[in-house]
Every structure is written in structure tokens, then in C-alpha cells.
Design a protein around this motif. Structure first.
Motif, PDB file in Angstrom:
ATOM      1  N   TYR A  46       6.271  10.173   3.021  1.00  0.00           N
ATOM      2  CA  TYR A  46       4.816  10.024   2.932  1.00  0.00           C
ATOM      3  C   TYR A  46       4.077  11.174   3.609  1.00  0.00           C
ATOM      4  O   TYR A  46       3.171  11.782   3.021  1.00  0.00           O
ATOM      5  N   VAL A  78       3.668   2.600  -4.238  1.00  0.00           N
ATOM      6  CA  VAL A  78       2.869   2.104  -3.118  1.00  0.00           C
ATOM      7  C   VAL A  78       2.163   0.833  -3.551  1.00  0.00           C
ATOM      8  O   VAL A  78       1.577   0.765  -4.644  1.00  0.00           O
ATOM      9  N   ASN A 132      -0.662  -2.138  -2.147  1.00  0.00           N
ATOM     10  CA  ASN A 132      -1.678  -2.478  -1.147  1.00  0.00           C
ATOM     11  C   ASN A 132      -1.994  -3.966  -1.223  1.00  0.00           C
ATOM     12  O   ASN A 132      -2.860  -4.383  -1.995  1.00  0.00           O
ATOM     13  N   LEU A 134      -3.795  -2.151   4.043  1.00  0.00           N
ATOM     14  CA  LEU A 134      -2.365  -2.285   4.334  1.00  0.00           C
ATOM     15  C   LEU A 134      -1.603  -1.557   3.235  1.00  0.00           C
ATOM     16  O   LEU A 134      -1.758  -1.860   2.044  1.00  0.00           O
ATOM     17  N   HIS A 135      -0.798  -0.609   3.638  1.00  0.00           N
ATOM     18  CA  HIS A 135      -0.085   0.291   2.727  1.00  0.00           C
ATOM     19  C   HIS A 135       1.414   0.083   2.913  1.00  0.00           C
ATOM     20  O   HIS A 135       1.945   0.246   4.018  1.00  0.00           O
ATOM     21  N   LEU A 136       2.109  -0.281   1.831  1.00  0.00           N
ATOM     22  CA  LEU A 136       3.562  -0.437   1.846  1.00  0.00           C
ATOM     23  C   LEU A 136       4.148   0.449   0.756  1.00  0.00           C
ATOM     24  O   LEU A 136       3.759   0.350  -0.416  1.00  0.00           O
ATOM     25  N   LEU A 189      10.953   4.502   3.419  1.00  0.00           N
ATOM     26  CA  LEU A 189      10.132   3.297   3.508  1.00  0.00           C
ATOM     27  C   LEU A 189       8.884   3.637   4.315  1.00  0.00           C
ATOM     28  O   LEU A 189       8.980   4.291   5.362  1.00  0.00           O
ATOM     29  N   GLU A 190       7.709   3.178   3.858  1.00  0.00           N
ATOM     30  CA  GLU A 190       6.438   3.474   4.505  1.00  0.00           C
ATOM     31  C   GLU A 190       5.708   2.175   4.817  1.00  0.00           C
ATOM     32  O   GLU A 190       5.683   1.268   3.984  1.00  0.00           O
ATOM     33  N   ALA A 191       5.105   2.096   5.987  1.00  0.00           N
ATOM     34  CA  ALA A 191       4.258   0.960   6.336  1.00  0.00           C
ATOM     35  C   ALA A 191       3.101   1.481   7.189  1.00  0.00           C
ATOM     36  O   ALA A 191       3.329   2.062   8.259  1.00  0.00           O
ATOM     37  N   TRP A 236      -1.088   0.564   8.442  1.00  0.00           N
ATOM     38  CA  TRP A 236      -2.189  -0.385   8.506  1.00  0.00           C
ATOM     39  C   TRP A 236      -3.371   0.268   9.194  1.00  0.00           C
ATOM     40  O   TRP A 236      -3.233   0.856  10.266  1.00  0.00           O
ATOM     41  N   GLN A 252       1.026   3.662  11.867  1.00  0.00           N
ATOM     42  CA  GLN A 252       1.791   4.280  10.784  1.00  0.00           C
ATOM     43  C   GLN A 252       3.259   4.383  11.152  1.00  0.00           C
ATOM     44  O   GLN A 252       3.611   4.690  12.299  1.00  0.00           O
ATOM     45  N   GLU A 261       7.414   5.316   9.289  1.00  0.00           N
ATOM     46  CA  GLU A 261       8.285   5.680   8.162  1.00  0.00           C
ATOM     47  C   GLU A 261       9.737   5.619   8.611  1.00  0.00           C
ATOM     48  O   GLU A 261      10.059   5.952   9.769  1.00  0.00           O
TER      49      GLU A 261
END
Length: 380
Positions: free
Chosen positions: A122, A188, A190, A199-201, A247-249, A251, A259, A261
Motif C-alpha cells: 500500500y 480494497v 471499505n 475503514l480500509h481493508l 495485507l492492509e488495515a 482506520w 495504519q 501492513e
């Protein structure tokens, strides 16, 4: 030294900005006219990022203090939003071609042909160099990133709360390096996206086959004014394929952003043992003046100050990478703590300060340099 003179000169120049505006001219701190728009809606413009760094190292031999340009990026574009875009980019300091492509947009999504970033990671693939919270990207992002390649990709954003991207890249890059083939994709989702919070996954993966059948993983501390790498696998040969995954998370709620990764790499080799490595980072940032980052196309943008004197952001990050794989390569393990402060001065200027504490161990040798660094940046 030259860096301090540049900083004080820039700040003195910025102090004159309100007077410019009072005379009817464009304020240096305002939004510059860097594009023109025709009656038919076609835009032509420039984007740039000019960053000058100074760094001081302490606690480990082999590091030299210094100051130098980090980036001198210039991009030109012609586009009609939702229809087409032509972009040409080059980094004058590092002498590398950036994103250079043609994109066509329609009901089936966006089709892009040219040179662009591979989709895994990301921080590297989705966030531009003017929108990074820290001066340098986290350890695993820098170590595992595959770079830019020539190819074609497809992006689709017409499903609510989803961003989808798939790419086929082959034939190396515009500098004639990295010959081979790469297949990659990023998705991605949301589950929450409104004015209050996002919220981003994310999930991404790629598979690369190199013509030269070799790979080397190494990384600097999170300060690029040193050429020294504290962890390094050395050359891995007989490489049949390279798989990357991420993997990304993330908020964001108001001025607070959390943030993280996780990134991994697997190397298939013929006639010898396979190799694998991984890493991750955890980061938090808070805009003390209350602004929040914009969110678009699966990525967070830059902070835009709401006050005449600018915006202030505080941030911290822990990152770790493990390049050891018993019986294959002892590349070492490294962790960095990075603490940062950013002052966004108007729409196009930023001063960044980062303090990095590094703890690295490779083949029985341990090093723990401490690094203080400062950046003056102009971007548009």
C-alpha cells in the motif's frame, strides 16, 4: 550549511506571501495555478515534488552525516476526467522514469498502458511521494517492493465501497532493467466510509518470473541519505518464481489515523531450497490542528491546512523485517522505531522531522544507529 540556508530562505520567502495576495497576485501559501482547463473540460498541467534532506547518524560505525536532494520529480499530464489521461514523469535527481502511461476510462473501468507501479504494498503502490506521513517508507515495503514495470492494468471502482486493480507487466522497465513477467492484483474494501471515518481493508498479491533467475533483498534504515544496508540476503540464484503478498488495515477518524501492513515474499528455486521472508509495520498519526486526510481510489491523500499558517502532524511507527531463513540465507533481522513531526505550510510546502532508532542483527553482528533527519519539500 546549505540545508539550513535553504530552509531559512524558504521561510523568509513564505513570510512575504500575504503581501503578494494583498496586491492581487497568487499567494505562495495558496493554491498555485499549475493547470489549464479548456472549454471542453480537457486539463493540461504539471505535478512536482522537490525534496532536500539532511541527516545526522549516531551510534554505529560506517555512517556519514550528510545533506542532499532526495527527489526532483516532475510530471506532466493531459486528461479529461472520466475519459482519458496521458502522464509523463521523471525524477531528475535519481535519473529514473516515473509513471508514464495512457489511460482510457469508461463504463467497464479504467484501462492503463505504459509504465506504472506493481500493485503489492500500500505505502509504495498506492501512496504518492508527496503524501507520505514519514520521510521514508517502512522497512518491509522498501525491501519487498518490485518497482515500476511496463504493462497494462485494469481498475474498477463502480461497485460501492470496493476498489479493484489487476495488472500484467512484462518486458522490464523504461531503463531497460528488471526483465521478466509480473502478474499482480489488489483489492480494497471499505466497510465504513463517510465524513466521520474511513475503514480500509486491503489484500494484494503478485507473481514474478525474472529472466536472470536471481534476486537480492536488502534495505537501508528508514533514512535514505546512507547507502549502507544492515540486513541483506546476498544474491539468491536459481530463482524460478517470486510471490509477493500483502495485507492492509487502516482506520481514520477525524485527525487520527491508524495504519498497518503485513508483507511477505516467497521465492521458488530449482535444484536448491526455497526461500521466504516477511515483515510488518504499525503506525499512528494525529493532526494536532484538526485536519484529516482525503480518501480516494483506495488511498489516503495529503493533509491540506485549513489555517493560514498551516497544519501540524505528529506520528510514530514501528516496523520490522526478517530476512533469515534457516539453511537458505541469513539476511538478518531489523526493527525501526520512527517518530515524526510534519509542518504543512500552505498548500505546497512541508517541513518534516524524523527521529529513527534502529536495531539490526545479521550473522552475529548487532548495530543500533540513531538517526535524526530533516526535509524541506515543495510539491504541487
Amino acid at each position: 550549511m546549505r540545508f539550513e540556508r535553504v530552509c531559512w530562505g524558504a521561510l523568509s520567502w513564505l513570510a512575504l506571501s500575504p503581501a503578494w495576495a494583498a496586491d492581487g497576485g497568487y499567494s505562495v501559501l495558496g493554491d498555485w495555478p499549475v493547470k489549464v482547463v479548456s472549454e471542453s473540460g480537457i486539463e493540461a498541467g504539471l505535478k512536482g515534488n522537490f525534496s532536500y534532506d539532511v541527516a545526522r547518524f549516531d551510534g554505529a560505525p560506517g555512517f556519514a552525516d550528510g545533506d542532499a536532494w532526495r527527489r526532483q520529480e516532475l510530471n506532466a499530464y493531459v486528461r479529461k476526467p472520466g475519459v482519458f489521461e496521458l502522464t509523463l514523469g521523471y525524477d531528475l535527481h535519481n535519473e529514473v522514469w516515473l509513471d508514464n502511461f495512457v489511460r482510457v476510462s469508461g463504463a467497464a473501468g479504467d484501462l492503463r498502458i505504459g509504465q506504472f507501479k506493481t500493485p503489492v504494498g500500500y505505502e509504495e503502490s498506492a501512496v504518492g511521494t508527496t503524501a507520505t506521513t514519514f520521510m521514508e517508507r517502512a522497512l518491509p515495503v522498501t525491501a519487498f517492493y518490485a518497482g515500476r514495470r511496463l504493462g497494462v492494468d485494469w481498475t474498477y471502482e463502480k461497485i460501492p465501497n470496493w476498489y479493484l486493480n489487476a495488472a500484467v507487466q512484462a518486458g522490464g522497465d523504461l531503463l531497460g532493467d528488471n526483465h521478466g513477467r509480473t502478474l499482480g492484483a489488489r483489492a480494497v474494501f471499505n466497510p465504513v466510509k463517510d465524513d466521520a471515518q474511513v475503514l480500509h481493508l486491503g489484500l494484494s498479491a503478485s507473481n514474478e518470473k525474472r529472466d536472470d533467475d536471481t534476486l537480492r533483498l536488502q534495505v537501508r534504515p528508514e533514512a535514505f541519505l546512507t547507502a549502507r544496508r544492515l540486513v541483506d540476503t546476498g544474491a539468491l540464484n536459481r530463482v524460478e518464481g517470486i510471490s509477493r503478498y500483502g495485507l492492509e488495515a487502516i482506520w481514520q477518524r477525524g485527525p487520527l489515523l491508524l495504519q498497518s501492513e503485513y508483507l511477505g515474499i516467497g521465492v521458488d528455486r530449482y535444484g536448491v531450497a526455497d526461500y521466504s521472508a516477511d515483515g510488518y509495520y504499525l503506525a499512528a498519526s494525529w493532526v494536532a490542528t484538526g485536519e484529516k486526510r482525503g480518501y480516494k481510489s483506495g488511498a489516503f491523500g495529503n493533509v491540506k491546512p485549513s489555517r493560514a499558517w498551516g497544519a501540524v502532524e505528529l506520528a510514530a511507527r514501528y516496523s520490522r523485517i526478517d530476512l533469515d531463513d534457516a539453511g537458505v540465507a541469513l539476511g538478518g533481522r531489523q526493527s525501526d522505531w520512527t517518530f515524526g513531526a510534519n509542518w504543512y505550510i500552505g498548500q505546497h510546502f512541508r517541513l518534516q522531522f524524523n527521529y529513527v532508532w534502529t536495531d539490526a542483527a545479521r550473522r552475529g553482528v548487532e548495530l543500533d544507529p540513531e538517526i535524526a533527519q530533516l526535509r524541506a519539500q515543495v510539491y504541487f
